[in-house]
Scaffold this motif. Sequence first.
Motif, PDB file in Angstrom:
ATOM      1  N   SER A 227      39.222   2.753 -77.312  1.00  0.00           N
ATOM      2  CA  SER A 227      38.958   1.630 -78.256  1.00  0.00           C
ATOM      3  C   SER A 227      39.497   2.269 -79.238  1.00  0.00           C
ATOM      4  CB  SER A 227      38.182   1.132 -78.790  1.00  0.00           C
ATOM      5  OG  SER A 227      36.988   2.354 -79.248  1.00  0.00           O
ATOM      6  N   ILE A 228      40.627   1.774 -80.540  1.00  0.00           N
ATOM      7  CA  ILE A 228      40.699   2.207 -81.398  1.00  0.00           C
ATOM      8  C   ILE A 228      41.005   0.735 -82.183  1.00  0.00           C
ATOM      9  CG2 ILE A 228      42.275   3.504 -80.466  1.00  0.00           C
ATOM     10  CD1 ILE A 228      45.089   1.316 -80.150  1.00  0.00           C
ATOM     11  N   HIS A 229      41.113   0.423 -83.518  1.00  0.00           N
ATOM     12  CA  HIS A 229      40.825  -0.114 -84.573  1.00  0.00           C
ATOM     13  C   HIS A 229      42.047  -0.423 -86.012  1.00  0.00           C
ATOM     14  CE1 HIS A 229      36.589   0.007 -84.200  1.00  0.00           C
ATOM     15  NE2 HIS A 229      36.821   1.167 -83.990  1.00  0.00           N
ATOM     16  N   PHE A 230      42.377  -1.634 -85.675  1.00  0.00           N
ATOM     17  CA  PHE A 230      43.590  -2.078 -86.769  1.00  0.00           C
ATOM     18  C   PHE A 230      43.023  -2.825 -88.518  1.00  0.00           C
ATOM     19  CE2 PHE A 230      44.068  -2.950 -82.656  1.00  0.00           C
ATOM     20  CZ  PHE A 230      45.894  -2.327 -82.085  1.00  0.00           C
ATOM     21  N   ALA A 231      44.166  -2.490 -89.781  1.00  0.00           N
ATOM     22  CA  ALA A 231      43.893  -3.252 -90.341  1.00  0.00           C
ATOM     23  C   ALA A 231      44.670  -3.396 -90.644  1.00  0.00           C
ATOM     24  CB  ALA A 231      43.576  -2.373 -91.263  1.00  0.00           C
ATOM     25  N   TYR A 232      44.849  -5.119 -91.580  1.00  0.00           N
ATOM     26  CA  TYR A 232      45.846  -5.711 -92.131  1.00  0.00           C
ATOM     27  C   TYR A 232      46.156  -5.069 -93.249  1.00  0.00           C
ATOM     28  CZ  TYR A 232      49.724  -9.108 -93.100  1.00  0.00           C
ATOM     29  OH  TYR A 232      50.740  -9.362 -93.356  1.00  0.00           O
ATOM     30  N   LEU A 233      47.946  -5.123 -93.761  1.00  0.00           N
ATOM     31  CA  LEU A 233      47.487  -4.506 -94.996  1.00  0.00           C
ATOM     32  C   LEU A 233      48.742  -4.976 -96.265  1.00  0.00           C
ATOM     33  CD1 LEU A 233      48.316  -0.839 -94.651  1.00  0.00           C
ATOM     34  CD2 LEU A 233      46.108  -1.765 -94.635  1.00  0.00           C
ATOM     35  N   GLY A 234      48.406  -6.318 -94.889  1.00  0.00           N
ATOM     36  CA  GLY A 234      49.795  -7.135 -95.459  1.00  0.00           C
ATOM     37  C   GLY A 234      51.851  -7.072 -95.263  1.00  0.00           C
ATOM     38  N   SER A 235      52.158  -7.826 -96.176  1.00  0.00           N
ATOM     39  CA  SER A 235      53.495  -7.944 -95.831  1.00  0.00           C
ATOM     40  C   SER A 235      54.156  -7.370 -94.496  1.00  0.00           C
ATOM     41  CB  SER A 235      53.685  -7.059 -97.319  1.00  0.00           C
ATOM     42  OG  SER A 235      53.475  -7.313 -98.298  1.00  0.00           O
ATOM     43  N   GLY A 236      53.378  -7.657 -93.316  1.00  0.00           N
ATOM     44  CA  GLY A 236      53.509  -7.394 -92.429  1.00  0.00           C
ATOM     45  C   GLY A 236      53.611  -6.097 -91.883  1.00  0.00           C
ATOM     46  N   VAL A 237      52.564  -5.559 -92.197  1.00  0.00           N
ATOM     47  CA  VAL A 237      52.597  -3.981 -92.297  1.00  0.00           C
ATOM     48  C   VAL A 237      51.049  -4.137 -91.585  1.00  0.00           C
ATOM     49  CG1 VAL A 237      51.742  -1.913 -93.012  1.00  0.00           C
ATOM     50  CG2 VAL A 237      53.806  -2.887 -93.797  1.00  0.00           C
ATOM     51  N   ALA A 238      50.712  -3.332 -90.403  1.00  0.00           N
ATOM     52  CA  ALA A 238      49.811  -3.016 -89.373  1.00  0.00           C
ATOM     53  C   ALA A 238      49.139  -1.444 -89.646  1.00  0.00           C
ATOM     54  CB  ALA A 238      49.683  -3.595 -87.731  1.00  0.00           C
ATOM     55  N   ALA A 239      47.759  -1.451 -89.839  1.00  0.00           N
ATOM     56  CA  ALA A 239      47.459  -0.076 -89.671  1.00  0.00           C
ATOM     57  C   ALA A 239      46.613  -0.133 -89.009  1.00  0.00           C
ATOM     58  CB  ALA A 239      46.611   0.105 -90.616  1.00  0.00           C
ATOM     59  N   ILE A 240      47.086   1.103 -87.509  1.00  0.00           N
ATOM     60  CA  ILE A 240      46.235   1.108 -86.277  1.00  0.00           C
ATOM     61  C   ILE A 240      45.975   2.562 -86.198  1.00  0.00           C
ATOM     62  CG2 ILE A 240      47.382   2.020 -83.880  1.00  0.00           C
ATOM     63  CD1 ILE A 240      49.547  -0.438 -84.774  1.00  0.00           C
ATOM     64  N   GLN A 241      44.385   2.852 -86.732  1.00  0.00           N
ATOM     65  CA  GLN A 241      43.782   3.480 -85.931  1.00  0.00           C
ATOM     66  C   GLN A 241      43.767   4.906 -84.745  1.00  0.00           C
ATOM     67  OE1 GLN A 241      39.727   4.310 -88.067  1.00  0.00           O
ATOM     68  NE2 GLN A 241      40.229   6.012 -88.877  1.00  0.00           N
ATOM     69  N   ILE A 242      44.364   5.911 -84.751  1.00  0.00           N
ATOM     70  CA  ILE A 242      43.852   6.377 -83.759  1.00  0.00           C
ATOM     71  C   ILE A 242      43.206   7.626 -83.949  1.00  0.00           C
ATOM     72  CG2 ILE A 242      45.976   7.519 -81.985  1.00  0.00           C
ATOM     73  CD1 ILE A 242      47.644   6.160 -83.246  1.00  0.00           C
ATOM     74  N   PRO A 243      41.998   7.951 -82.553  1.00  0.00           N
ATOM     75  CA  PRO A 243      41.178   9.048 -83.253  1.00  0.00           C
ATOM     76  C   PRO A 243      41.706  10.555 -82.445  1.00  0.00           C
ATOM     77  CG  PRO A 243      40.362   6.584 -82.296  1.00  0.00           C
ATOM     78  CD  PRO A 243      41.226   6.627 -82.075  1.00  0.00           C
ATOM     79  N   HIS A 244      40.893  11.439 -82.492  1.00  0.00           N
ATOM     80  CA  HIS A 244      41.882  12.679 -83.059  1.00  0.00           C
ATOM     81  C   HIS A 244      41.842  13.003 -81.796  1.00  0.00           C
ATOM     82  CE1 HIS A 244      41.560  16.733 -81.547  1.00  0.00           C
ATOM     83  NE2 HIS A 244      42.022  17.202 -83.063  1.00  0.00           N
ATOM     84  N   PHE A 245      42.833  13.730 -80.845  1.00  0.00           N
ATOM     85  CA  PHE A 245      43.309  13.956 -79.921  1.00  0.00           C
ATOM     86  C   PHE A 245      44.057  15.200 -79.751  1.00  0.00           C
ATOM     87  CE2 PHE A 245      46.703  11.602 -81.839  1.00  0.00           C
ATOM     88  CZ  PHE A 245      47.769  12.310 -80.983  1.00  0.00           C
ATOM     89  N   TRP A 246      43.909  16.112 -77.990  1.00  0.00           N
ATOM     90  CA  TRP A 246      44.119  16.978 -78.092  1.00  0.00           C
ATOM     91  C   TRP A 246      46.101  17.504 -78.120  1.00  0.00           C
ATOM     92  CZ3 TRP A 246      41.179  21.272 -80.563  1.00  0.00           C
ATOM     93  CH2 TRP A 246      40.669  20.660 -80.600  1.00  0.00           C
ATOM     94  N   GLY A 247      46.337  16.361 -76.714  1.00  0.00           N
ATOM     95  CA  GLY A 247      47.858  16.754 -76.558  1.00  0.00           C
ATOM     96  C   GLY A 247      48.241  15.491 -76.865  1.00  0.00           C
ATOM     97  N   LYS A 248      47.876  14.289 -76.017  1.00  0.00           N
ATOM     98  CA  LYS A 248      49.099  12.434 -76.675  1.00  0.00           C
ATOM     99  C   LYS A 248      48.212  11.904 -76.600  1.00  0.00           C
ATOM    100  CE  LYS A 248      51.926  10.387 -72.973  1.00  0.00           C
ATOM    101  NZ  LYS A 248      53.163  10.170 -71.786  1.00  0.00           N
ATOM    102  N   ALA A 249      48.588  11.131 -77.477  1.00  0.00           N
ATOM    103  CA  ALA A 249      47.945   9.273 -77.026  1.00  0.00           C
ATOM    104  C   ALA A 249      48.868   8.595 -77.543  1.00  0.00           C
ATOM    105  CB  ALA A 249      47.590   9.733 -79.148  1.00  0.00           C
ATOM    106  N   VAL A 250      48.710   7.363 -76.240  1.00  0.00           N
ATOM    107  CA  VAL A 250      49.491   6.581 -76.309  1.00  0.00           C
ATOM    108  C   VAL A 250      48.903   5.073 -77.122  1.00  0.00           C
ATOM    109  CG1 VAL A 250      50.627   4.967 -74.972  1.00  0.00           C
ATOM    110  CG2 VAL A 250      49.990   7.799 -74.125  1.00  0.00           C
ATOM    111  N   ILE A 251      49.453   4.282 -77.775  1.00  0.00           N
ATOM    112  CA  ILE A 251      48.403   3.115 -78.081  1.00  0.00           C
ATOM    113  C   ILE A 251      49.469   2.517 -77.645  1.00  0.00           C
ATOM    114  CG2 ILE A 251      47.359   3.698 -79.961  1.00  0.00           C
ATOM    115  CD1 ILE A 251      50.024   3.079 -81.198  1.00  0.00           C
ATOM    116  N   ASP A 252      49.276   0.493 -77.208  1.00  0.00           N
ATOM    117  CA  ASP A 252      50.065  -0.639 -77.056  1.00  0.00           C
ATOM    118  C   ASP A 252      49.754  -1.964 -77.349  1.00  0.00           C
ATOM    119  OD1 ASP A 252      51.580  -0.686 -74.029  1.00  0.00           O
ATOM    120  OD2 ASP A 252      49.476  -1.776 -73.974  1.00  0.00           O
ATOM    121  N   PRO A 253      49.984  -1.390 -78.901  1.00  0.00           N
ATOM    122  CA  PRO A 253      50.016  -2.564 -79.268  1.00  0.00           C
ATOM    123  C   PRO A 253      51.598  -3.772 -79.136  1.00  0.00           C
ATOM    124  CG  PRO A 253      51.798  -1.124 -80.307  1.00  0.00           C
ATOM    125  CD  PRO A 253      50.854  -0.256 -79.347  1.00  0.00           C
TER     126      PRO A 253
END
Length: 253
Positions: A227-253
């Motif tokens: 699971s991951i988390h989001f925060a909206y920073l305003g002006s159309g900007v979404a902050a997507i937080q990704i925990p530590h990984f070793w090789g590859k992270a894939v997010i699907d927004p």
Amino acid sequence: MCRCDVGFGGSNCSSNPMNRTMIQMSNTSSSFTLGVSSSQSNNNSSNSNNNNNSNNNTMTPLFTVHIDSINEVITTSFDMNKTVKMMKLDNIPPNISYSNQSSEYVYYMMQTNLENGAIIIEEIYQFTKEYNFSFAGQTQNYQPGITKLSISIINWPFLNVNDSLILLLHTSFSSSSSPSSPSSSSSLQEMSYNATKMGSYMTFKMKKYTLHEELMPYAMLDGHPHSIHFAYLGSGVAAIQIPHFWGKAVIDP
């Protein structure tokens, strides 16, 4: 993921939009633009050819989506003041980009190689038929006209195993479609944000066109769902937080 109400699709959320919605990849940054054919924006009849590829027709741009930056932070919060490394992507041209088409969707890919050795891959799917897509143990149903974005981060050189990444995803109104008069822009451009337990949602309205973005709270980290988390920073900007990984992270927004 960019979607409209059930039974509708495309940038303008109208019925049978497959011949109208268009995508254009940038040659100068990690971004792509959603738009409609110029003939439709001028209220002419729809083109009989498939206009998913912007090379086949002139596009009126409406909305631009791009990765602003990837930030390594020393905390699990959205405190950008604790950034220990930041990579700006808004002015880095992709190293590789191409597109092809299957019977279910048009596929676009952009790969950007960063100076720290990491690789960013953006995959864009524009569905022309109803399609079930499985990701991180979840199955989503995509109707024709929906545009799906997947972002892969490969070989990020973390400074510490306790650090995480914050990816800033920015959606804006394309400058080519913005009203020339500043006084009229507020009535023609609107954006809103809503967060639920199932995901976060951003809505952008440009003139008569509406873009719905659904941010899914799932990721694949080194081949495992997370699971991951989001925060909206305003002006159309979404902050997507990704925990530590070793090789590859894939997010699907």
